[in-house]
Enzyme design. Sequence first.
Site, PDB file in Angstrom:
ATOM      1  N   CYS A 137       6.159  45.983 -69.560  1.00  0.00           N
ATOM      2  CA  CYS A 137       5.065  46.943 -69.624  1.00  0.00           C
ATOM      3  C   CYS A 137       5.188  47.759 -70.890  1.00  0.00           C
ATOM      4  CB  CYS A 137       5.145  47.844 -68.389  1.00  0.00           C
ATOM      5  SG  CYS A 137       4.018  49.224 -68.523  1.00  0.00           S
TER       6      CYS A 137
ATOM      7  N   ASN B 244       9.629  37.379 -70.501  1.00  0.00           N
ATOM      8  CA  ASN B 244      10.506  36.219 -70.687  1.00  0.00           C
ATOM      9  C   ASN B 244      10.466  35.796 -72.143  1.00  0.00           C
ATOM     10  OD1 ASN B 244       9.355  35.946 -67.776  1.00  0.00           O
ATOM     11  ND2 ASN B 244      11.172  34.681 -67.822  1.00  0.00           N
TER      12      ASN B 244
ATOM     13  N   ASP C 203       4.743  35.911 -63.938  1.00  0.00           N
ATOM     14  CA  ASP C 203       5.739  36.908 -64.361  1.00  0.00           C
ATOM     15  C   ASP C 203       5.164  37.774 -65.479  1.00  0.00           C
ATOM     16  OD1 ASP C 203       8.104  38.315 -64.698  1.00  0.00           O
ATOM     17  OD2 ASP C 203       9.374  36.546 -64.801  1.00  0.00           O
TER      18      ASP C 203
ATOM     19  N   HIS D 157      16.148  31.358 -66.624  1.00  0.00           N
ATOM     20  CA  HIS D 157      14.972  32.251 -66.640  1.00  0.00           C
ATOM     21  C   HIS D 157      15.429  33.523 -67.359  1.00  0.00           C
ATOM     22  CE1 HIS D 157      11.427  34.138 -64.330  1.00  0.00           C
ATOM     23  NE2 HIS D 157      12.056  35.188 -64.816  1.00  0.00           N
TER      24      HIS D 157
HETATM   25  P1  HMG Z   1       7.397  45.438 -46.919  1.00  0.00           P
HETATM   26  O1  HMG Z   1       6.651  46.713 -47.078  1.00  0.00           O
HETATM   27  O2  HMG Z   1       8.851  45.521 -46.566  1.00  0.00           O
HETATM   28  O3  HMG Z   1       6.651  44.474 -45.901  1.00  0.00           O
HETATM   29  O4  HMG Z   1       7.225  44.626 -48.250  1.00  0.00           O
HETATM   30  P2  HMG Z   1       6.286  44.623 -44.381  1.00  0.00           P
HETATM   31  O5  HMG Z   1       6.508  43.283 -43.779  1.00  0.00           O
HETATM   32  O6  HMG Z   1       6.961  45.819 -43.792  1.00  0.00           O
HETATM   33  O7  HMG Z   1       4.709  44.921 -44.432  1.00  0.00           O
HETATM   34  C1  HMG Z   1       4.177  46.108 -44.962  1.00  0.00           C
HETATM   35  C2  HMG Z   1       2.768  45.874 -45.454  1.00  0.00           C
HETATM   36  O8  HMG Z   1       2.770  44.881 -46.476  1.00  0.00           O
HETATM   37  C3  HMG Z   1       1.808  45.348 -44.377  1.00  0.00           C
HETATM   38  O9  HMG Z   1       0.519  45.829 -44.728  1.00  0.00           O
HETATM   39  C4  HMG Z   1       1.807  43.869 -44.592  1.00  0.00           C
HETATM   40  O10 HMG Z   1       0.637  43.267 -44.157  1.00  0.00           O
HETATM   41  C5  HMG Z   1       1.925  43.774 -46.094  1.00  0.00           C
HETATM   42  P3  HMG Z   1      -0.078  47.164 -44.066  1.00  0.00           P
HETATM   43  O11 HMG Z   1      -0.044  46.912 -42.594  1.00  0.00           O
HETATM   44  O12 HMG Z   1       0.833  48.300 -44.462  1.00  0.00           O
HETATM   45  O13 HMG Z   1      -1.455  47.258 -44.653  1.00  0.00           O
HETATM   46  N1  HMG Z   1       2.554  42.532 -46.548  1.00  0.00           N
HETATM   47  C6  HMG Z   1       1.966  41.634 -47.354  1.00  0.00           C
HETATM   48  N2  HMG Z   1       0.757  41.608 -47.944  1.00  0.00           N
HETATM   49  C7  HMG Z   1       0.458  40.544 -48.704  1.00  0.00           C
HETATM   50  N3  HMG Z   1       1.306  39.517 -48.901  1.00  0.00           N
HETATM   51  C8  HMG Z   1       2.514  39.499 -48.326  1.00  0.00           C
HETATM   52  C9  HMG Z   1       2.881  40.599 -47.517  1.00  0.00           C
HETATM   53  N4  HMG Z   1       3.996  40.901 -46.817  1.00  0.00           N
HETATM   54  C10 HMG Z   1       3.776  42.071 -46.237  1.00  0.00           C
HETATM   55  N5  HMG Z   1       3.349  38.487 -48.555  1.00  0.00           N
HETATM   56  C11 HMG Z   1       7.199  42.677 -49.628  1.00  0.00           C
HETATM   57  C12 HMG Z   1       7.866  43.388 -48.468  1.00  0.00           C
HETATM   58  C13 HMG Z   1       8.089  41.554 -50.093  1.00  0.00           C
HETATM   59  C14 HMG Z   1       5.854  42.150 -49.187  1.00  0.00           C
HETATM   60  C15 HMG Z   1       6.979  43.706 -50.754  1.00  0.00           C
HETATM   61  O14 HMG Z   1       8.203  44.309 -51.033  1.00  0.00           O
HETATM   62  C16 HMG Z   1       6.419  43.125 -52.002  1.00  0.00           C
HETATM   63  O15 HMG Z   1       5.304  42.617 -52.053  1.00  0.00           O
HETATM   64  N6  HMG Z   1       7.176  43.194 -53.125  1.00  0.00           N
HETATM   65  C17 HMG Z   1       6.724  42.724 -54.407  1.00  0.00           C
HETATM   66  C18 HMG Z   1       7.783  41.894 -54.999  1.00  0.00           C
HETATM   67  C19 HMG Z   1       7.295  41.296 -56.298  1.00  0.00           C
HETATM   68  O16 HMG Z   1       6.249  40.689 -56.364  1.00  0.00           O
HETATM   69  N7  HMG Z   1       8.119  41.459 -57.363  1.00  0.00           N
HETATM   70  C20 HMG Z   1       7.830  40.839 -58.605  1.00  0.00           C
HETATM   71  C21 HMG Z   1       8.094  39.370 -58.539  1.00  0.00           C
HETATM   72  S1  HMG Z   1       9.855  38.991 -58.571  1.00  0.00           S
HETATM   73  C22 HMG Z   1      10.210  38.875 -60.241  1.00  0.00           C
HETATM   74  O17 HMG Z   1       9.379  39.168 -61.058  1.00  0.00           O
HETATM   75  C23 HMG Z   1      11.550  38.350 -60.625  1.00  0.00           C
HETATM   76  C24 HMG Z   1      11.529  36.901 -61.134  1.00  0.00           C
HETATM   77  O18 HMG Z   1      10.674  36.772 -62.245  1.00  0.00           O
HETATM   78  C25 HMG Z   1      12.933  36.469 -61.529  1.00  0.00           C
HETATM   79  C26 HMG Z   1      13.577  37.508 -62.458  1.00  0.00           C
HETATM   80  O19 HMG Z   1      13.143  37.673 -63.603  1.00  0.00           O
HETATM   81  O20 HMG Z   1      14.474  38.165 -61.951  1.00  0.00           O
HETATM   82  C27 HMG Z   1      11.047  35.949 -60.027  1.00  0.00           C
HETATM   83 MG    MG Z   2      11.221  37.220 -64.259  1.00  0.00          MG
END
Ligand code: HMG
Ligand code: MG
Length: 302
Positions: free
Chosen positions: A240, A249, A16, A207
């Site tokens: 950031c 956090n 995170d 969290h």
């Molecule tokens: P999407 O564009 O809807 O996915 O993204 P898709 O299935 O349509 O695929 C599009 C492209 O993404 C394809 O590649 C896939 O291969 C690739 P292309 O053909 O265009 O070259 N792809 C992936 N590549 C690597 N790993 C994967 C993957 N899935 C698809 N798993 C997706 C959907 C979820 C992947 C995208 O929206 C994403 O990566 N989002 C990032 C979300 C993220 O990491 N957010 C931060 C973490 S959450 C957080 O911080 C909150 C938390 O701390 C709690 C809180 O504080 O609230 C947990």
């Molecule tokens: Mg978080």
Amino acid sequence: MSIPSRVQIIDVGPRDGLQNEKSPVPAEVKIGLVQRLQEAGLHEIEVTSFVSPKWVPQMADNAEVMAGIERKAGVRYSVLTPNLQGYEAAVKTRPDEIVVFGSASEAFSRKNINCSIAESIERFAPVVEAALAAGIRVRGAMSCTVGCPYEGEVAPQQVAYLAGLMKGIGVQRVDVADTIGVGTPRTVQRAIEAALQHYGIDAVSGHFHDTYGQALSNTLAALELGVWNYQASVAGLGGCPYAKGATGNVATEDLVFMLRGMGIETGIDLDKLVDAGAYISDFLGRKPNSRTAVALLNKRAV
Ligand code: HMG
Ligand code: MG
């Protein structure tokens, strides 16, 4: 409910925290951070995420980091997996726990993972099933349980709805996340109580991002409800410096200092934890974003 006598902390700094850094952090530095966290006594570390490198370039080295860490017995290493593609890449790196992450607000779900809440659950279901079949633990992060950057206030009913969906697909425990740190003690308690409609107290964790300086107060409010699992970020990593208002956090150092003062056991060596925070902060070229760490480092300097 009496205040717990022991608290388990997941350090989410490597994930995170570092996911938000503008300048690249090499895998070897991330591995060094994980090493120092486990030396400090952390029993749970959220190491990385298997998400799209186009969305989150900082986590593109996920497999390299997982391969490079030296596993310590008794430590649980977790990784984020938003879909089957992420899970399939993650499982090769032998995580102890995978984390599916949904949102209590529709708008944030779409912005973060590009689908609705209902669609996210459909994507998570096969991931959860595969993980449980492989003997891997499953946690569910629930974002925006108090407030959303796009929708404003989030009702506890939304949290209960999401927690129910998570429970329905077999998620073993959930994180009640205040993603943007707007929660205050009573609103956070209401979000936790909503999660408790579907999960027992041992399966709910707090969290809290510290954007508005409320994370420790919110932790105390959660302790009052009996919650004994928390996520925190060493050196307060996260947010950031260029994105107005975004912060990480609660700093693990600040949390450990408070808990220690309350006589609550964490198993964490605060001095070694400060070393871990200083290590990554030195690399990033800034002071730890932790009042406790800065105070202890100043004390060491004299
Ligand atoms: P999407 O564009 O809807 O996915 O993204 P898709 O299935 O349509 O695929 C599009 C492209 O993404 C394809 O590649 C896939 O291969 C690739 P292309 O053909 O265009 O070259 N792809 C992936 N590549 C690597 N790993 C994967 C993957 N899935 C698809 N798993 C997706 C959907 C979820 C992947 C995208 O929206 C994403 O990566 N989002 C990032 C979300 C993220 O990491 N957010 C931060 C973490 S959450 C957080 O911080 C909150 C938390 O701390 C709690 C809180 O504080 O609230 C947990
Ligand atoms: Mg978080």
